[in-house]
Scaffold this motif. Sequence first.
Motif, PDB file in Angstrom:
ATOM      1  N   TYR A   8       0.837  -1.203   0.000  1.00 62.89           N
ATOM      2  CA  TYR A   8       0.000   0.000   0.000  1.00 62.89           C
ATOM      3  C   TYR A   8       0.871   1.251   0.000  1.00 62.89           C
ATOM      4  O   TYR A   8       0.678   2.174  -0.801  1.00 62.89           O
ATOM      5  CB  TYR A   8      -0.923  -0.008   1.228  1.00 62.89           C
ATOM      6  N   ALA A  10       4.113   1.523  -0.812  1.00 63.76           N
ATOM      7  CA  ALA A  10       4.920   1.633  -2.032  1.00 63.76           C
ATOM      8  C   ALA A  10       4.103   2.285  -3.143  1.00 63.76           C
ATOM      9  O   ALA A  10       4.598   3.144  -3.877  1.00 63.76           O
ATOM     10  CB  ALA A  10       5.411   0.252  -2.461  1.00 63.76           C
ATOM     11  N   GLY A  11       2.832   1.921  -3.239  1.00 65.29           N
ATOM     12  CA  GLY A  11       1.958   2.505  -4.258  1.00 65.29           C
ATOM     13  C   GLY A  11       1.741   3.993  -4.058  1.00 65.29           C
ATOM     14  O   GLY A  11       1.436   4.722  -5.005  1.00 65.29           O
ATOM     15  N   LEU A  12       1.893   4.439  -2.820  1.00 63.93           N
ATOM     16  CA  LEU A  12       1.640   5.850  -2.497  1.00 63.93           C
ATOM     17  C   LEU A  12       2.874   6.724  -2.632  1.00 63.93           C
ATOM     18  O   LEU A  12       2.772   7.952  -2.512  1.00 63.93           O
ATOM     19  CB  LEU A  12       1.146   5.960  -1.042  1.00 63.93           C
ATOM     20  N   LEU A  13       4.040   6.126  -2.860  1.00 61.08           N
ATOM     21  CA  LEU A  13       5.279   6.908  -2.754  1.00 61.08           C
ATOM     22  C   LEU A  13       5.355   8.084  -3.737  1.00 61.08           C
ATOM     23  O   LEU A  13       5.882   9.143  -3.386  1.00 61.08           O
ATOM     24  CB  LEU A  13       6.502   5.987  -2.923  1.00 61.08           C
ATOM     25  N   GLY A  14       4.846   7.892  -4.961  1.00 60.13           N
ATOM     26  CA  GLY A  14       4.850   8.999  -5.921  1.00 60.13           C
ATOM     27  C   GLY A  14       4.012  10.165  -5.414  1.00 60.13           C
ATOM     28  O   GLY A  14       4.465  11.306  -5.379  1.00 60.13           O
ATOM     29  N   LEU A  18       5.219  13.997  -4.010  1.00 58.17           N
ATOM     30  CA  LEU A  18       4.692  15.226  -4.609  1.00 58.17           C
ATOM     31  C   LEU A  18       3.815  16.014  -3.635  1.00 58.17           C
ATOM     32  O   LEU A  18       3.259  17.041  -3.989  1.00 58.17           O
ATOM     33  CB  LEU A  18       3.859  14.873  -5.852  1.00 58.17           C
ATOM     34  N   CYS A  21      -0.675  13.421  -0.973  1.00 52.45           N
ATOM     35  CA  CYS A  21      -1.407  12.456  -0.156  1.00 52.45           C
ATOM     36  C   CYS A  21      -2.343  13.192   0.795  1.00 52.45           C
ATOM     37  O   CYS A  21      -1.950  14.186   1.384  1.00 52.45           O
ATOM     38  CB  CYS A  21      -0.442  11.627   0.691  1.00 52.45           C
ATOM     39  N   ASP A  25      -3.174   9.249   4.699  1.00 58.20           N
ATOM     40  CA  ASP A  25      -2.216   8.466   3.915  1.00 58.20           C
ATOM     41  C   ASP A  25      -0.787   8.931   4.183  1.00 58.20           C
ATOM     42  O   ASP A  25       0.134   8.120   4.278  1.00 58.20           O
ATOM     43  CB  ASP A  25      -2.522   8.600   2.421  1.00 58.20           C
ATOM     44  N   GLU A  42      13.491   4.501  -2.024  1.00 56.18           N
ATOM     45  CA  GLU A  42      12.713   5.006  -3.164  1.00 56.18           C
ATOM     46  C   GLU A  42      12.108   6.376  -2.839  1.00 56.18           C
ATOM     47  O   GLU A  42      12.112   7.278  -3.685  1.00 56.18           O
ATOM     48  CB  GLU A  42      11.590   4.024  -3.547  1.00 56.18           C
ATOM     49  N   ARG A  45      14.594   9.091  -3.304  1.00 49.11           N
ATOM     50  CA  ARG A  45      14.888   9.320  -4.714  1.00 49.11           C
ATOM     51  C   ARG A  45      13.737  10.104  -5.379  1.00 49.11           C
ATOM     52  O   ARG A  45      13.966  11.060  -6.127  1.00 49.11           O
ATOM     53  CB  ARG A  45      15.060   7.948  -5.378  1.00 49.11           C
ATOM     54  N   LEU A  46      12.506   9.706  -5.076  1.00 47.75           N
ATOM     55  CA  LEU A  46      11.362  10.383  -5.686  1.00 47.75           C
ATOM     56  C   LEU A  46      11.192  11.806  -5.147  1.00 47.75           C
ATOM     57  O   LEU A  46      10.818  12.712  -5.886  1.00 47.75           O
ATOM     58  CB  LEU A  46      10.070   9.571  -5.471  1.00 47.75           C
TER      59      LEU A  46
END
Lengths: 352, 193
Positions: A8, A10-14, A18, A21, A25, A42, A45-46
């Motif tokens: 869950y 990992a899917g939210l990291l983008g 930014l 969220c 979340d 990650e 990095r993002l």
Amino acid sequence: VSVTDHQYVAGLLGAWALGACPPRDAAVVTAHLAGCPACRAEATRLRRAAGLLGTQPAHRHGSRQAVLRAALARRPAAIPAAAAPYAAQVRRLDELLASLPPRDWDRAVVHGWSVAEMVAHLHWLDAVLAAQLAVAGADPADPAGSGRAGPGSGGGPAPEELRTAWRAQAAALVDAVRTAGGTALLDQPVELAGQTLPVRAALLQRAFETWIHGDDIRLALTVQPFPPAPEHLFVLAAAGVRLLVHAAGVRYPAYAGRTVEVALSGDGGGTWTLPLGPAGVPPRAPARAAATVRLDVLEFCYLLGGRRDPDRVPYRATGDRRLVRDLLTVAAALDRDQEIVGGGRGVPPGHG
Amino acid sequence: VQQQVQSVQHPAEEELRLRLVEGDETALAGLYDRFRPMVYGLAARVTGDWSAAEDVVQEVFAEMWLRPEAFDPRRGSLRTWLGTLTHRRSVDWVRREEARRRRQRVAVPDPRGSADLEDRAVASAVAERVRVAVAALPAAQRLAIQLAYFEGRTYRQVAEVLGVPEGTAKSRLRLGLQRLALLLEAEGITSCP
């Protein structure tokens, strides 16, 4: 750390990188990152990539104001915003009246008033305002149908005459506001129904009364009520809330300065947090609202218009419940005490 | 009276149209507040470009204000009508953009146009490379990132505007950023100057 959690997050990291969220979340991500090196790597990095977006110019030319201004520059408004709720209610009521057969004009609508008396009453109060704005022909001492359209008098002016005179004066009133332009006229104080108030508030009062009487007639004819457009309902409700907190502070001096939150739901609703009492009364500490009252925006307006029983209007209160009860009682009495809509008192000369 | 009132299918929309015709500016504001998300979302999906979508929003509301008579509430809802206008304007933009690109491939050596030249003169080399990298993203990912970052929307709002499931919005944001990071790392860019 559970696998589901990991997937869950990992899917939210983008979205997280930014800043996109929702708070809940974002909290889940932050908590997970502390114990998950893979996600942490990650995320770092993002975040770095997202940070680089800050080098880009954010050319936001599409703001609300820019869009509206661009349109208005190509076609100037003919009805100024301050008079728009009133103008809209006048047009609606005019359409309703135009559809009535003459015999319906004698129909008792509310408080024993006939449609004809109601229109004469509206005409008279409009004239009180119009005369102060130097609208030609506006004479509150001699409104159309005065002394002739009284209850049971029978020989009043024809419905068509009453309607035409009322509508023409309303148009002249809107036109006076438009030609004055700017805000100087709107801030000018006027006397209306025993109150001194700025022209902009007086115009809302006229819009409100015209709406409520229109709905009175619809109710009598068993036609669906027609709530104002949301953008108009909002300004009417806002004015109503201000009037109410003022009146409640005056009626119950012990409450003056205490803060109340009025949350009105539905299209055109909103939330206002205001101290009770006359404008300028400093809010008492703590600034946190002493009470919150939630109700439907239309129900609130009908209550203010004297068209609802405070004991039966559905609402929810938190905090000081007694204050809320007293507030609603004041709301229901405002119409009687301050002639917001009128019902039995404040009839034009010759109708008393 | 009852029959008359019931025979009008959208009395509120008929009224809004009348108010626009009369020149009531609060009708324009009300229209904008109610339909901007729909118009913007549709324009963004068709053009794939957030900035073009803003232009379309401006054109659509101006058109509605200038020619409200064109909307006929008896023939359909206001939402449908605005959707048609939006689609038309968005397709116009896409065609203009394609024509512009064709012209540039043929004649213009600099692919970025004169307005960009000025920006470029002041922008750092890093900003320029970020711009190129963002432009190189697949349109769907670029749009999602632009909505989230520049418009400050949450991934839920991004999903709503784009008309995709939340999961899709989330993965577009993540994949887009991953690709952006990859492109920039390849150029040795890892931080702002």
